[in-house]
Design a protein around this motif. Sequence first.
Motif, PDB file in Angstrom:
ATOM      1  N   ARG A  93       0.885  -1.182  -0.063  1.00  0.00           N
ATOM      2  CA  ARG A  93      -0.053  -0.134   0.012  1.00  0.00           C
ATOM      3  C   ARG A  93       0.900   1.116   0.033  1.00  0.00           C
ATOM      4  NH1 ARG A  93      -2.790  -2.802   3.875  1.00  0.00           N
ATOM      5  NH2 ARG A  93      -2.127  -1.238   5.525  1.00  0.00           N
ATOM      6  N   TYR A  94       1.956   1.410   0.831  1.00  0.00           N
ATOM      7  CA  TYR A  94       2.819   2.411   0.720  1.00  0.00           C
ATOM      8  C   TYR A  94       3.709   2.517  -0.565  1.00  0.00           C
ATOM      9  CZ  TYR A  94       2.383   2.986   5.859  1.00  0.00           C
ATOM     10  OH  TYR A  94       1.931   3.116   7.124  1.00  0.00           O
ATOM     11  N   GLN A  95       3.772   1.490  -1.022  1.00  0.00           N
ATOM     12  CA  GLN A  95       4.523   1.718  -2.767  1.00  0.00           C
ATOM     13  C   GLN A  95       3.511   2.456  -3.326  1.00  0.00           C
ATOM     14  OE1 GLN A  95       6.210  -2.118  -3.214  1.00  0.00           O
ATOM     15  NE2 GLN A  95       7.910  -1.870  -1.947  1.00  0.00           N
ATOM     16  N   ARG A  96       2.208   1.786  -3.375  1.00  0.00           N
ATOM     17  CA  ARG A  96       1.363   2.362  -4.447  1.00  0.00           C
ATOM     18  C   ARG A  96       0.983   3.908  -4.046  1.00  0.00           C
ATOM     19  NH1 ARG A  96      -1.361  -2.405  -3.285  1.00  0.00           N
ATOM     20  NH2 ARG A  96      -3.042  -1.430  -1.870  1.00  0.00           N
ATOM     21  N   LEU A  97       0.944   4.347  -2.811  1.00  0.00           N
ATOM     22  CA  LEU A  97       0.877   5.476  -2.564  1.00  0.00           C
ATOM     23  C   LEU A  97       1.991   6.452  -2.713  1.00  0.00           C
ATOM     24  CD1 LEU A  97      -0.607   7.807  -0.904  1.00  0.00           C
ATOM     25  CD2 LEU A  97       0.525   7.076   1.080  1.00  0.00           C
ATOM     26  N   ASP A  98       3.187   5.864  -2.895  1.00  0.00           N
ATOM     27  CA  ASP A  98       4.317   6.653  -3.178  1.00  0.00           C
ATOM     28  C   ASP A  98       4.358   6.885  -4.690  1.00  0.00           C
ATOM     29  OD1 ASP A  98       5.731   6.794  -0.692  1.00  0.00           O
ATOM     30  OD2 ASP A  98       6.848   5.122  -1.200  1.00  0.00           O
ATOM     31  N   ALA A  99       3.651   6.119  -5.475  1.00  0.00           N
ATOM     32  CA  ALA A  99       3.647   6.224  -7.059  1.00  0.00           C
ATOM     33  C   ALA A  99       2.657   7.107  -7.299  1.00  0.00           C
ATOM     34  CB  ALA A  99       3.374   4.801  -7.515  1.00  0.00           C
ATOM     35  N   VAL A 100       1.658   7.141  -6.676  1.00  0.00           N
ATOM     36  CA  VAL A 100       0.520   8.211  -6.673  1.00  0.00           C
ATOM     37  C   VAL A 100       1.197   9.558  -6.457  1.00  0.00           C
ATOM     38  CG1 VAL A 100      -1.639   9.003  -5.944  1.00  0.00           C
ATOM     39  CG2 VAL A 100      -1.584   6.607  -6.253  1.00  0.00           C
ATOM     40  N   LEU A 101       1.734   9.866  -5.477  1.00  0.00           N
ATOM     41  CA  LEU A 101       2.294  10.959  -4.967  1.00  0.00           C
ATOM     42  C   LEU A 101       3.240  11.483  -5.852  1.00  0.00           C
ATOM     43  CD1 LEU A 101       2.499  10.583  -1.321  1.00  0.00           C
ATOM     44  CD2 LEU A 101       1.090  12.046  -2.386  1.00  0.00           C
ATOM     45  N   GLU A 102       4.081  10.592  -6.635  1.00  0.00           N
ATOM     46  CA  GLU A 102       5.114  10.990  -7.555  1.00  0.00           C
ATOM     47  C   GLU A 102       4.530  11.248  -8.725  1.00  0.00           C
ATOM     48  OE1 GLU A 102       8.168   8.319  -8.339  1.00  0.00           O
ATOM     49  OE2 GLU A 102       8.478   7.584  -6.148  1.00  0.00           O
ATOM     50  N   ALA A 103       3.404  10.659  -9.372  1.00  0.00           N
ATOM     51  CA  ALA A 103       2.562  11.229 -10.318  1.00  0.00           C
ATOM     52  C   ALA A 103       2.025  12.433 -10.097  1.00  0.00           C
ATOM     53  CB  ALA A 103       1.383  10.026 -10.642  1.00  0.00           C
ATOM     54  N   MET A 104       1.508  12.779  -8.900  1.00  0.00           N
ATOM     55  CA  MET A 104       0.777  14.031  -8.689  1.00  0.00           C
ATOM     56  C   MET A 104       1.831  15.049  -8.554  1.00  0.00           C
ATOM     57  SD  MET A 104      -1.830  12.878  -5.502  1.00  0.00           S
ATOM     58  CE  MET A 104      -2.096  14.593  -5.128  1.00  0.00           C
ATOM     59  N   ASN A 105       2.958  14.837  -8.276  1.00  0.00           N
ATOM     60  CA  ASN A 105       4.163  15.755  -8.228  1.00  0.00           C
ATOM     61  C   ASN A 105       4.563  16.121  -9.582  1.00  0.00           C
ATOM     62  OD1 ASN A 105       4.085  16.393  -5.479  1.00  0.00           O
ATOM     63  ND2 ASN A 105       5.592  14.923  -4.959  1.00  0.00           N
ATOM     64  N   ALA A 106       4.662  15.025 -10.509  1.00  0.00           N
ATOM     65  CA  ALA A 106       5.112  15.065 -11.854  1.00  0.00           C
ATOM     66  C   ALA A 106       4.220  16.024 -12.590  1.00  0.00           C
ATOM     67  CB  ALA A 106       5.155  13.869 -12.380  1.00  0.00           C
TER      68      ALA A 106
END
Length: 139
Positions: A93-106
């Motif tokens: 779940r944390y890895q999926r959240l990190d991916a979502v946050l990276e996409a949002m920042n990008a």
Amino acid sequence: MADQLSKVFAALADPTRRDMVARLSVADSTVNELAEPYDVSLQAVSKHLKVLEDSGLVSRTRDAQRRPVHLEDNVFDLMTKWIERYKQQAEERYQRLDAVLEAMNADEEMNDPDSSAASARGSDDSAPHSTDRKSRKGA
């Protein structure tokens, strides 16, 4: 009847029993040896040991006149497997959240032209204001 894992966690819910388990992880002990640091009766210690025994955490053996209490470490494998399963799910779940946050920042950096200009300037917001003031004074 509760499953073994529930019995183990229920047995470990008591701080005295957790302490007994910690002490038994070092060496087998008799009931008297286990009772020494506590200000309770031998009967109370025996009740704690009965709960630990019913959960499968400890066993008692006979060694001549001694009846040492032994920690059954195979029960910890059961607990570890249960904990590891949920730890792995949490990590995913944390890895999926990190991916979502990276996409949002990008996305934010691509859609905000000011942020790319600010990062190119070194994010020093006071510099443009000071030059603006100078140019106004000179005008």
